[in-house]
Design an enzyme around this catalytic site. Structure first.
Site, short mmCIF file in Angstrom:
data_model
loop_
_atom_site.label_atom_id
_atom_site.label_comp_id
_atom_site.label_asym_id
_atom_site.label_seq_id
_atom_site.Cartn_x
_atom_site.Cartn_y
_atom_site.Cartn_z
N SER A 1 0.83 -1.21 0.00
CA SER A 1 0.00 0.00 0.00
C SER A 1 0.86 1.26 0.00
O SER A 1 1.54 1.56 -0.97
CB SER A 1 -0.96 -0.02 1.18
OG SER A 1 -1.83 1.08 1.15
N ASP B 1 -3.95 6.03 -2.78
CA ASP B 1 -2.74 5.40 -2.25
C ASP B 1 -2.32 4.29 -3.22
O ASP B 1 -2.94 4.08 -4.26
CB ASP B 1 -2.94 4.90 -0.82
CG ASP B 1 -4.01 3.82 -0.71
OD1 ASP B 1 -4.73 3.57 -1.70
OD2 ASP B 1 -4.13 3.22 0.37
N ASP C 1 -2.32 0.93 -3.47
CA ASP C 1 -3.19 -0.17 -3.90
C ASP C 1 -4.63 0.30 -4.07
O ASP C 1 -5.54 -0.50 -4.20
CB ASP C 1 -3.11 -1.34 -2.93
CG ASP C 1 -3.58 -1.00 -1.53
OD1 ASP C 1 -3.57 0.19 -1.17
OD2 ASP C 1 -3.96 -1.92 -0.79
N ASP D 1 -7.11 1.28 -2.32
CA ASP D 1 -8.30 0.99 -1.51
C ASP D 1 -8.75 2.23 -0.74
O ASP D 1 -9.74 2.20 -0.02
CB ASP D 1 -8.07 -0.19 -0.55
CG ASP D 1 -6.90 0.01 0.40
OD1 ASP D 1 -6.19 1.03 0.29
OD2 ASP D 1 -6.68 -0.87 1.25
#
Length: 457
Positions: A101, A242, A244, A246
């Site tokens: 992340s 960010d 990744d 999510d």
């Protein structure tokens, strides 16, 4: 039995660490084997982000899954929410996202889910997987290797995202999008083809070298490029993600970063219009605006401990339509109760189109009604003692005490939440008031004074 090893990469909710000292091919292989043994699963979804080590870890993980007898549904380069979507859509027994992340370059990790995209955290299987990895007891090798099938087509996922809005009703807004060289770029390009917006896209190419720094817009210093590009191009809205994706982050037409707290109430209000009387889950760090906005929209607000595993579990228990955290995690019942960094901005653009208002106009009243500090982190030498010191100062004043997560103290005209980090010697402070930003600043200084006296490093 494999040789026993010691690990440092297993955390409360996921796996993460430096590569190769904490997380490497051997550990990834072991996790694959152990995961299949624990889940007794036959079909596992596997995705990865753009970090330089992710292909290597994915290959080792695949080998472990296959040798344990599982079939691998490889969805390639993707975001965490794509693993959530695929695990549910393919009715798989589990899913793995290889990502760190927003962690610094050189780190990597894994987020694990079981069937129905339910999170695998410490008390729901992750500790058992860790124990197998460390002991070397990975379970039996399969008589027949599993097989790999590639599912790289994002069509079903893109169609699901678009189901949250009526594309025909969207207005031609000008939007600045900044994937930050994370994994959001390819999905964004697919959505751009379907949407009537005018786009200015920067840092779109996934690049594990992070030429513009690791994408983490929660940090003020990571917002500069987004803000500058938005203002230079006269955009109506700015969106950043960010690594990744999510989580997504919003900037209004003036380049102002909008705290995730106010998006929780806004999204709850929108979803309650279509689902009146539904329950909304929120975290305990900042609460007054969410509670008020949900009440005004005819919903029921339910407070839950911070963290995706707790939020998702409570949402299922309450059959909640939506859950939101001030940290920019937004969870949707129709998305397998999982968090998405794409659905929130689609909903916001739909609201801007329908209302004719810009983002500032949509949130300014709420910001004025419940001004907040945003989350402030303090490095301390003794988390428990520092918390006790703050409590000892304020409890004699007779506030309402809430210990859902850390300590929350509520006075008639202000409240705060102070909680220790799960992974670092940090205290995290959030303060809010009723229409009094000066009081917020005053109380932040007051609490800092208590911490400074003995505990701050």
């Amino acid at each position: 039995m494999n040789t026993p090893v010691k690990t440092q990469c297993f955390k409360a909710y996921d796996i993460r660490g430096q590569v190769p000292s904490d997380l490497n091919e051997d550990v990834a292989y072991r996790i694959g084997r152990a995961m299949v043994t624990e889940l007794q699963g036959k079909n596992i979804v596997l995705g990865r982000d753009m970090r330089l080590e992710s292909p290597m870890l994915a290959e080792a993980m695949t080998r472990g899954l296959l040798e344990a007898g599982a079939n691998v549904i490889d969805i390639g380069l993707c975001g965490t929410e794509e693993v959530y979507f695929a695990t549910s859509a393919f009715k798989a027994d589990g899913g793995v996202m290889i990502t760190a992340s927003h962690n610094p370059k050189g780190y990597n990790g894994m987020k694990l889910v079981k069937s129905e995209s339910r999170p695998i955290s410490g008390d729901t299987g992750l500790n058992a997987i860790r124990d197998r990895v460390e002991s070397g007891d990975l379970g039996a090798l399969a008589d027949t290797l599993g097989e790999v099938r590639f599912e790289l087509d994002k069509t079903a996922y893109i169609e699901h995202l678009l189901s949250y809005v009526n594309v025909a009703d969207l207005k031609p807004l000008k939007i600045l999008a900044d994937p930050g060289n994370g994994a959001a770029g390819p999905v964004l390009q697919e959505l751009i083809k379907k949407l009537p917006f005018e786009w200015v896209v920067i840092n779109a190419e996934p690049d594990g070298n992070f030429p513009n720094g690791v994408p983490n817009p929660l940090l003020p210093e990571k917002r500069t490029l987004t803000r500058q590009a938005l203002l230079a191009n006269g955009c109506d809205l700015g969106i950043a993600w960010d690594g990744d994706f999510d989580r997504c982050f919003f900037f209004d037409q003036n380049g102002r970063f909008i705290e995730g707290y106010y998006l929780v109430g806004l999204l709850a209000e929108m979803l309650l219009k279509k689902n009146p009387g539904s329950r909304i889950i929120h975290d305990p760090r900042l609460t007054w605006n969410t509670i008020d906005q949900v009440r005004l929209a005819g919903g029921v607000s339910v407070q839950c401990k911070t963290g995706h595993a707790f939020i998702k579990e409570r949402m299922r228990l309450e059959d909640a339509i939506y859950g939101g955290e001030m940290s920019a995690h937004h969870y949707f019942r129709d998305f397998a109760y999982c968090d998405s960094g794409m659905i929130p901005w689609l909903l916001v653009t739909a609201l801007m189109s329908a209302s004719g208002k810009n983002l500032a106009q949509l949130v300014d009243e709420r910001v004025a009604a419940y001004p907040c500090s945003g989350e402030i982190n303090y490095r301390v030498n003794d988390v428990s003692a520092a918390l006790a010191e703050v409590l000892a100062h304020y409890l004699p004043q007779g506030p309402n005490l809430d210990q859902t997560d850390g300590v929350g103290l509520e006075f008639p005209d202000w409240r705060f939440n102070l909680r220790g980090s799960n992974t670092e010697p940090l205290l995290r402070l959030n303060v809010e008031s009723r229409r009094d930003p000066a009081l917020v600043a005053l109380k932040v200084k007051e609490i800092e004074g208590l911490l400074n006296s003995r505990y701050m490093e």
